[in-house]
Design a protein around this motif. Sequence first.
Motif, PDB file in Angstrom:
ATOM      1  N   ASN A 182       0.741  -1.084  -0.074  1.00 25.14           N
ATOM      2  CA  ASN A 182      -0.100  -0.298   0.130  1.00 25.14           C
ATOM      3  C   ASN A 182       0.589   1.858  -0.462  1.00 25.14           C
ATOM      4  O   ASN A 182       0.488   1.916   0.530  1.00 25.14           O
ATOM      5  CB  ASN A 182      -0.670  -0.067   1.538  1.00 25.14           C
ATOM      6  N   ARG A 183       2.366   1.199  -0.685  1.00 23.51           N
ATOM      7  CA  ARG A 183       2.918   2.325  -0.582  1.00 23.51           C
ATOM      8  C   ARG A 183       2.644   3.367  -1.404  1.00 23.51           C
ATOM      9  O   ARG A 183       2.276   3.059  -2.776  1.00 23.51           O
ATOM     10  CB  ARG A 183       4.184   1.956  -0.563  1.00 23.51           C
ATOM     11  N   LYS A 184       2.620   4.404  -1.765  1.00 23.72           N
ATOM     12  CA  LYS A 184       1.730   5.385  -2.078  1.00 23.72           C
ATOM     13  C   LYS A 184       3.205   6.296  -2.428  1.00 23.72           C
ATOM     14  O   LYS A 184       3.741   7.167  -1.183  1.00 23.72           O
ATOM     15  CB  LYS A 184       0.614   6.175  -2.350  1.00 23.72           C
ATOM     16  N   ILE A 185       3.641   6.671  -3.722  1.00 21.77           N
ATOM     17  CA  ILE A 185       4.567   7.655  -3.495  1.00 21.77           C
ATOM     18  C   ILE A 185       4.156   8.881  -3.510  1.00 21.77           C
ATOM     19  O   ILE A 185       3.288   9.800  -4.183  1.00 21.77           O
ATOM     20  CB  ILE A 185       5.646   7.882  -4.704  1.00 21.77           C
ATOM     21  N   SER A 186       4.803  10.716  -3.071  1.00 20.38           N
ATOM     22  CA  SER A 186       4.258  11.689  -2.700  1.00 20.38           C
ATOM     23  C   SER A 186       5.428  12.612  -3.630  1.00 20.38           C
ATOM     24  O   SER A 186       6.115  11.926  -3.451  1.00 20.38           O
ATOM     25  CB  SER A 186       4.251  12.238  -1.779  1.00 20.38           C
ATOM     26  N   ASP A 187       4.712  13.763  -3.908  1.00 20.49           N
ATOM     27  CA  ASP A 187       5.204  15.014  -4.522  1.00 20.49           C
ATOM     28  C   ASP A 187       6.005  15.352  -2.741  1.00 20.49           C
ATOM     29  O   ASP A 187       5.359  15.952  -1.960  1.00 20.49           O
ATOM     30  CB  ASP A 187       4.728  16.005  -5.529  1.00 20.49           C
ATOM     31  N   LYS A 225       7.202  12.225 -16.644  1.00 18.88           N
ATOM     32  CA  LYS A 225       7.483  10.561 -17.045  1.00 18.88           C
ATOM     33  C   LYS A 225       8.034   9.914 -15.567  1.00 18.88           C
ATOM     34  O   LYS A 225       7.762   8.736 -15.435  1.00 18.88           O
ATOM     35  CB  LYS A 225       8.097  10.527 -18.322  1.00 18.88           C
ATOM     36  N   ARG A 226       8.171  10.723 -14.386  1.00 19.73           N
ATOM     37  CA  ARG A 226       8.767  10.943 -13.324  1.00 19.73           C
ATOM     38  C   ARG A 226       7.680  10.768 -12.187  1.00 19.73           C
ATOM     39  O   ARG A 226       6.455  11.056 -12.501  1.00 19.73           O
ATOM     40  CB  ARG A 226       9.512  11.364 -12.612  1.00 19.73           C
ATOM     41  N   LYS A 227       7.810   9.861 -11.260  1.00 24.75           N
ATOM     42  CA  LYS A 227       6.926   9.601 -10.053  1.00 24.75           C
ATOM     43  C   LYS A 227       6.430  11.064  -9.276  1.00 24.75           C
ATOM     44  O   LYS A 227       5.674  10.442  -8.395  1.00 24.75           O
ATOM     45  CB  LYS A 227       7.435   8.019  -9.357  1.00 24.75           C
ATOM     46  N   SER A 228       7.840  10.995  -8.841  1.00 24.37           N
ATOM     47  CA  SER A 228       7.317  11.875  -8.045  1.00 24.37           C
ATOM     48  C   SER A 228       8.295  13.420  -8.349  1.00 24.37           C
ATOM     49  O   SER A 228       9.448  13.208  -9.610  1.00 24.37           O
ATOM     50  CB  SER A 228       8.448  11.211  -6.723  1.00 24.37           C
TER      51      SER A 228
END
Length: 376
Positions: free
Chosen positions: A78-83, A208-211
């Motif tokens: 359930n890990r969610k990447i943030s800015d 194109k980047r996740k964070s």
Amino acid sequence: MLPDVRECYFVVNAQTSVNSKMLLRRRPSCKFTVASLLCLTFLYMFYRQHMIGSIHKIGFHGEVKRWFGDPGVLSASNRKISDLLVIGYLRGGTTLMGELLALRNDTFYVYEPLHKFGDFRYFKPGYECSMNNETCRKSNRTDGQVLDVIRAIYNCDYSHFQDQLRTFQHLKSRGIESLNDQKWKMSFPECQGKWNGCPKKYLSQCSKRKSIVSKVPRLSLSLASTLLDTISHLKIIHLLRDPRAIMNSRTNLKWTPVPGGALSLCNKMTDDYLESVKLKTKYPGRLYTVFYEDLATHPLETFKNIFNFAGYKISANDHLHLAQRTASSKRSSPGNTYCRNSSSVAFAWKNRINNIVLNETNKACSNLYRLLGYPQ
């Protein structure tokens, strides 16, 4: 009454320590049978429970021991990447923080997007303030202009912020000091060794980047907090450092002289800290306080907590980059924050600070020392 950071110092519970020692003395009595395995399992679970309660409690140099805060425990599923938005102070360690976060392959980084608004100014709701003295000028338009730039970054709308970025800001977004450093060609592979048109190609990588990460020392925490309502995936890292270390570093560069510079700095730091107390209640889990001294002396432990807060997974490459950037012995110019031994830099100011700078900073910041737990 507002909490004092000093109340969060880590003091080992004497009773727990005694119990742990008693259990350790009992270990030899367990024989290697099924019963002994049960005995060892019990000891492990008991001791593990004690350690988990202390895992985020790290000290530095035996002086001021701080509580990192609990960024929460996220399972891999359930890990969610943030800015991330890094709020701090000029010469307060934000470059090191931003660079270490930017070294991740899935991160897009923007270096100080408000630099063009004013070298030695910062912005709080309704005001534009000087870093050279205590003066703040009322401004009805600045809030909107500043926040539009920051929002555009986190929306990857580079057409609305690319004009704010100079060449050195693009280069520093990937850890390069100048075009004279030929390593820029490796750091910007999409540009194929040609700088003409390179910034636009770099900015196009944003989506194109996740964070997305940006460090903005010219933004007050109170103004930055308004972004939390409109950008749901944004989290804020508030980076603090001893103001005497900051003023010593600025003095070497002939920036923001005392007494005015120290007064402005400690006013902003105090306002930011008091705002952070309120924001942690209003937006739980979306603001994380970090002390530069912890980052410099315990980089791995600190970044494990930061990565957990952001939802990042720490990789072998992250470990390597962290070691390279915080333990290097290479010498550098006073204005360069790359390739320094961060542990020695953190406290070097004590032996180098000018007496006038020290005395004026102490006068301006005595209340802040008490608030943050720094020794006077």
